[in-house]
Motif scaffolding. Structure first.
Motif, PDB file in Angstrom:
ATOM      1  N   HIS A  73      47.436  23.967 -29.788  1.00  0.00           N
ATOM      2  CA  HIS A  73      46.574  23.958 -28.580  1.00  0.00           C
ATOM      3  C   HIS A  73      46.635  22.607 -27.864  1.00  0.00           C
ATOM      4  O   HIS A  73      46.936  22.528 -26.692  1.00  0.00           O
ATOM      5  CB  HIS A  73      45.010  24.164 -29.024  1.00  0.00           C
ATOM      6  CG  HIS A  73      44.148  24.577 -27.770  1.00  0.00           C
ATOM      7  ND1 HIS A  73      42.797  24.507 -27.915  1.00  0.00           N
ATOM      8  CD2 HIS A  73      44.319  24.880 -26.667  1.00  0.00           C
ATOM      9  CE1 HIS A  73      42.147  24.730 -26.826  1.00  0.00           C
ATOM     10  NE2 HIS A  73      43.257  25.065 -25.851  1.00  0.00           N
ATOM     11  N   ALA A  76      50.192  22.297 -26.247  1.00  0.00           N
ATOM     12  CA  ALA A  76      50.182  23.114 -25.092  1.00  0.00           C
ATOM     13  C   ALA A  76      49.429  22.576 -23.752  1.00  0.00           C
ATOM     14  O   ALA A  76      49.867  22.485 -22.819  1.00  0.00           O
ATOM     15  CB  ALA A  76      49.469  24.710 -24.978  1.00  0.00           C
ATOM     16  N   CYS A 109      55.272  31.213 -24.437  1.00  0.00           N
ATOM     17  CA  CYS A 109      54.338  32.358 -23.857  1.00  0.00           C
ATOM     18  C   CYS A 109      53.323  31.779 -23.387  1.00  0.00           C
ATOM     19  O   CYS A 109      52.943  32.221 -22.122  1.00  0.00           O
ATOM     20  CB  CYS A 109      53.794  33.228 -25.339  1.00  0.00           C
ATOM     21  SG  CYS A 109      54.997  33.895 -26.356  1.00  0.00           S
ATOM     22  N   VAL A 110      52.764  30.497 -23.575  1.00  0.00           N
ATOM     23  CA  VAL A 110      51.536  30.071 -22.850  1.00  0.00           C
ATOM     24  C   VAL A 110      51.989  29.292 -21.758  1.00  0.00           C
ATOM     25  O   VAL A 110      51.162  28.942 -20.728  1.00  0.00           O
ATOM     26  CB  VAL A 110      50.593  29.438 -23.601  1.00  0.00           C
ATOM     27  CG1 VAL A 110      49.991  30.230 -24.949  1.00  0.00           C
ATOM     28  CG2 VAL A 110      51.166  28.160 -24.176  1.00  0.00           C
ATOM     29  N   ILE A 213      47.325  27.919 -18.175  1.00  0.00           N
ATOM     30  CA  ILE A 213      47.145  27.873 -19.650  1.00  0.00           C
ATOM     31  C   ILE A 213      45.608  28.059 -19.666  1.00  0.00           C
ATOM     32  O   ILE A 213      44.893  26.872 -19.246  1.00  0.00           O
ATOM     33  CB  ILE A 213      47.767  27.044 -20.412  1.00  0.00           C
ATOM     34  CG1 ILE A 213      47.134  26.732 -21.982  1.00  0.00           C
ATOM     35  CG2 ILE A 213      47.849  25.591 -19.748  1.00  0.00           C
ATOM     36  CD1 ILE A 213      47.951  25.935 -22.421  1.00  0.00           C
ATOM     37  N   LEU A 215      43.431  28.893 -22.915  1.00  0.00           N
ATOM     38  CA  LEU A 215      43.023  29.196 -24.077  1.00  0.00           C
ATOM     39  C   LEU A 215      41.605  28.581 -24.673  1.00  0.00           C
ATOM     40  O   LEU A 215      41.532  27.536 -24.437  1.00  0.00           O
ATOM     41  CB  LEU A 215      43.977  28.633 -25.115  1.00  0.00           C
ATOM     42  CG  LEU A 215      45.452  29.127 -25.113  1.00  0.00           C
ATOM     43  CD1 LEU A 215      46.345  28.259 -25.687  1.00  0.00           C
ATOM     44  CD2 LEU A 215      45.756  30.452 -25.594  1.00  0.00           C
ATOM     45  N   LEU A 317      48.108  36.257 -29.113  1.00  0.00           N
ATOM     46  CA  LEU A 317      47.864  35.897 -27.607  1.00  0.00           C
ATOM     47  C   LEU A 317      47.364  37.005 -26.976  1.00  0.00           C
ATOM     48  O   LEU A 317      46.454  37.246 -26.019  1.00  0.00           O
ATOM     49  CB  LEU A 317      49.321  35.445 -27.063  1.00  0.00           C
ATOM     50  CG  LEU A 317      49.622  33.858 -27.722  1.00  0.00           C
ATOM     51  CD1 LEU A 317      51.056  33.567 -27.152  1.00  0.00           C
ATOM     52  CD2 LEU A 317      48.502  32.858 -27.096  1.00  0.00           C
ATOM     53  N   TRP A 322      46.753  37.783 -23.518  1.00  0.00           N
ATOM     54  CA  TRP A 322      47.904  37.915 -22.843  1.00  0.00           C
ATOM     55  C   TRP A 322      48.483  39.042 -22.613  1.00  0.00           C
ATOM     56  O   TRP A 322      48.343  40.134 -23.462  1.00  0.00           O
ATOM     57  CB  TRP A 322      48.658  36.863 -23.792  1.00  0.00           C
ATOM     58  CG  TRP A 322      48.925  35.387 -23.025  1.00  0.00           C
ATOM     59  CD1 TRP A 322      50.096  35.027 -22.421  1.00  0.00           C
ATOM     60  CD2 TRP A 322      48.075  34.418 -22.967  1.00  0.00           C
ATOM     61  NE1 TRP A 322      49.776  33.714 -21.935  1.00  0.00           N
ATOM     62  CE2 TRP A 322      48.624  33.398 -22.485  1.00  0.00           C
ATOM     63  CE3 TRP A 322      46.889  34.087 -23.513  1.00  0.00           C
ATOM     64  CZ2 TRP A 322      47.947  32.149 -22.119  1.00  0.00           C
ATOM     65  CZ3 TRP A 322      46.081  33.071 -23.236  1.00  0.00           C
ATOM     66  CH2 TRP A 322      46.795  31.974 -22.435  1.00  0.00           C
TER      67      TRP A 322
END
Ligand code: SIN
Length: 327
Positions: A73, A76, A109-110, A213, A215, A317, A322
């Motif tokens: 986290h 990212a 992915c993120v 992003i 999260l 995700l 996602w």
């Protein structure tokens, strides 16, 4: 000297930052000992070779076998901040080899970054006779500085080869060229600081604009586990494991199937029970190459085309909203 390109190097640990007590040793060392600034000092003339200004930041310091969601986290979020800055042209991440492919896939992915984000690593500690970290770091910086690296999403550069996040995987526990492209060749090569691209980027690897992003804190990420199908599976053991996982808050399971996504019949009761509790299931294959090829209508769309560790990330995700298209 002021340069057009500005690359930020984020250190996270790994063997590239490893130190052995016995001078020159290649095994029996401690990973994640040197700071990223020290790693840069071991590469002579790096800014000139790359034609870029470099800044180093220590984001974490761990052996990547211990990689965790909180570090992902933080990584990212820091990448997203840096990528949104006009004065940052790319990012290099120094990382351990053991879970590099998972971090690469998670970031892909993120972030789906339009600017280059390049992971690199080493199979030998910094104190080894044949330390490969300085060369890999030089190649990764050269890759991040290359004009054709943009738009290819997250990349990994190891032993002179460039791989996409989706394809990169560690295939050898000791060899210096320990990675391959999962049956596909590399995206390119780095030779004496110069990139030679073999292919265009993978379709959809990069999204236009800044990375979006969003999260929740890592403690709220759904826990997803891997269940292996193998000869001699035991029904009672599998059910007990599944019930314990459920009690511990596990929300989903990726079944690492045999062959074309086949699953030992003894796992059936555990999987039926999991489904009845609302746990999400995916099936992938333990085969090293290729992916599960389904008969139409089979397996209810539960197949993942990714290897297990990356399928786990995509499912986690997906449970956080996602898109399923991530594999
Ligand atoms: C690690 O993954 O952090 C240690 C092993 C390595 O980098 O090769």
């Amino acid at each position: 000297m002021e340069r057009d390109k500005n690359i930020v190097i984020l250190g996270t640990g790994g063997t590239i930052a490893g130190v052995a007590e016995q001078a020159g040793a290649s095994v029996g060392y401690r990973a994640a000992q040197l700071g990223v600034a020290q790693l840069l000092q071991a590469v002579p003339d790096l800014e000139r070779v790359a034609g870029a200004s470099l800044q180093a930041e220590q984001l974490a310091q761990l052996d990547s076998k211990d990689m965790d969601h909180a570090t992902w986290h933080a990584l990212a979020l820091r990448c997203a901040e840096l990528l949104a800055r006009d004065d940052v042209s790319g990012i290099v991440i120094t990382h351990g080899t053991d879970t590099l492919e998972e971090t690469a896939w998670f970031l892909q992915c993120v972030l789906r970054p339009a600017k280059p984000v390049v992971l690199t690593c080493a199979m030998r500690p910094a104190t080894a006779i044949s330390a490969d970290g300085p060369g890999n770091l030089r190649d990764a910086v050269a890759c991040a500085a290359d004009t054709q690296a943009a738009g290819r999403g997250v990349l990994a550069v190891v032993a002179g080869r460039v791989f996409s996040a989706r394809q990169v995987r560690k295939v050898h526990p000791y060899r210096v060229d320990a990675f391959d492209g999962s049956g596909a060749g590399p995206q390119g090569w780095v030779e004496e600081g110069l990139l030679r691209w073999a292919t265009g980027g993978l379709p959809g690897a990069a999204a236009a604009g800044s990375p979006a992003i969003a999260l929740p804190p890592a403690g709220q990420w759904p826990q997803v586990e891997l269940l292996h199908s193998h000869a001699g599976c035991n029904s009672a053991v599998a059910l007990a494991v599944m019930q314990a996982w459920h009690a511990a808050g596990v929300r989903a399971v990726v079944v690492v199937g045999t062959g074309n996504g086949t699953v030992h019949q003894a796992l059936g009761p555990a999987l039926d029970w999991a489904q009845a509790q609302g746990m999400a299931l995916r099936i992938t294959t333990r085969c090293e190459e290729g992916q599960v090829v389904q008969a139409e209508g089979a397996l209810d769309g539960r197949v993942s085309s990714l290897p297990a560790a990356k399928a786990r990330i995509s499912l986690m995700l997906e449970l956080m909203g996602w898109p399923r298209a991530l594999g």
